[in-house]
Write an enzyme that holds these catalytic residues in place. Structure first.
Site, PDB file in Angstrom:
ATOM      1  N   GLY A 128      -6.359  -5.295  -3.225  1.00  0.00           N
ATOM      2  CA  GLY A 128      -7.019  -4.577  -2.100  1.00  0.00           C
ATOM      3  C   GLY A 128      -5.799  -3.520  -1.327  1.00  0.00           C
ATOM      4  CG  ASP A 129      -2.031  -5.355  -0.173  1.00  0.00           C
ATOM      5  OD1 ASP A 129      -2.870  -5.150   0.812  1.00  0.00           O
ATOM      6  OD2 ASP A 129      -1.228  -6.109  -0.553  1.00  0.00           O
ATOM      7  CB  ALA A 130      -3.231  -1.393  -5.552  1.00  0.00           C
ATOM      8  CB  SER A 136      -1.081   0.015   1.193  1.00  0.00           C
ATOM      9  OG  SER A 136      -2.029  -1.225   1.326  1.00  0.00           O
TER      10      SER A 136
END
Length: 372
Positions: free
Chosen positions: A324-326, A94
């Protein structure tokens, strides 16, 4: 004495860099505005068969900590399939995406624990190349953590062997050159996975954030963090300090189940969590739940918002690892500059869309995102 040293390779003494974007920061610049703390892992990624998943009892779209049965899996992957080694770890992903979106050198910083080995060097190189100021704790006695990323039909499953990442200590956080990163930052992010390693470090930063009117952001990260009582207890201790909470639909439903709520409605769960008690009164809690290809849901100040994701042709999907992290990285890239939630979600969806077209959490050299 603890076996670690601080890594200075990421130039902690660079002066703050000017930025092209107007910001609401008193510091007048974006250098070091966002600090992440988490488990740095090197992803070992391969496209595998259903038979391979079954052999190691792995379910798609899940994330687990490696158990004894997974020990031979990593060597087995390397023996059977062409593997890719990619800088990973949810929080680090992230932060790297936020840094990429911001395009302001060293706008972001990161802490976590790695080993003194080739994998650790890979992570240092990746952070420096991405212009993330990484202050790794080095554990000389333990290898760098790895995460097996098993991909089938574009879906991913994660099996993390934390190794050195599991040994992060608060003493490292408290060293003056590291605590300075905390003081300089105005936004903080940790994935829920860090709860299994150093909840006391998270609490120290979360309390600093609340006391200084800053912003602490956090991710539910995986169902097991809510299903294992000690991890859930640690999560509930951090939650009052959380200003922005991220998660996906399955994590949202798991959270509700472990709270004894009967609803499985993701929008309702988002709204309920947004109204749970807060330690700091300077801002209401915002809850952001992604739902794969369905709309992203945001509950904030008693209102519910829905933001569509960017459609992607099936043939362009490489894998969902890091999506999801991105999303979080893209979201935070706008949030730290004071943008509206709609812009933050637009950037989050841009980040996720870019990453799912690559293997692992990788992205093109320069984002094509249009700032408003």
């Amino acid at each position: 004495p603890a076996m670690y040293s601080t890594d200075y390779s990421a130039h902690p003494h660079l002066p703050p860099l000017p930025t092209t974007h107007t910001t609401i920061m008193e510091s007048g610049g974006l250098a070091g505005v966002l600090l992440g703390m988490g488990n740095p892992l090197l992803d070992i990624s391969a496209v595998v068969t259903q038979e391979f998943l079954d052999k190691y009892g792995v379910e798609l779209n899940n994330a687990v900590l490696a158990e004894e049965k997974h020990t031979p899996m990593y060597a087995d992957m390397v023996a059977q399939y062409p593997v890719e080694y990619i800088a990973g770890g949810a929080t680090q992903n992230s932060i790297r995406v936020a840094q990429w979106m911001l395009q302001v050198p060293f706008a972001t910083a990161y802490m976590g624990c790695i080993g003194k080995d080739a994998f650790g060097e890979e992570l240092k190189k990746a952070a420096l190349a991405d212009q993330v100021r990484a202050h790794y704790m080095i554990d000389e006695a333990t290898p760098t953590g790895t995460c097996g990323v098993l991909v089938k039909d574009g879906e991913r499953s994660l099996v993390a062997a934390l190794n050195a990442a599991n040994n992060y200590k608060m003493e490292h956080l408290c060293l003056p050159e590291n605590w300075k990163l905390v003081e300089d930052a105005r936004f903080y992010y940790s994935a829920g996975f860090f709860l299994t390693v150093s909840p006391e470090s998270m609490m120290k930063v979360a309390k600093h954030s609340a006391e200084h009117g800053k912003c602490y952001t956090f991710n539910l990260s995986a169902p097991f963090l809510m299903q294992v009582p000690p991890f859930k207890a640690a999560m509930m201790e951090v939650l009052p300090y959380v200003d922005v909470l991220f998660g996906n639909e399955s994590e949202a439903v798991t959270f509700a189940e472990t709270e004894g709520w009967t609803t499985k409605d993701v929008a309702e769960i988002a709204m309920k969590i947004s109204k749970m008690p807060k330690a700091s009164g300077h801002r209401a809690r915002t809850v952001v739940f992604t739902q794969g290809m369905d709309d992203t849901l945001v509950a904030s100040e008693g209102k519910l918002y829905r933001f569509p994701v960017i459609p992607l042709a099936k043939e362009k999907l490489v894998d969902t690892n890091g999506a999801g992290d991105a999303f979080v990285g893209g979201f935070l890239s706008q949030y730290v500059t004071g943008k509206e939630i709609s812009e933050c979600c637009r950037a989050g969806n841009y980040g996720a869309n870019a990453v799912i077209q690559e293997s692992g959490c990788k992205f093109p050299p320069v984002p094509k995102f249009q700032w408003n």
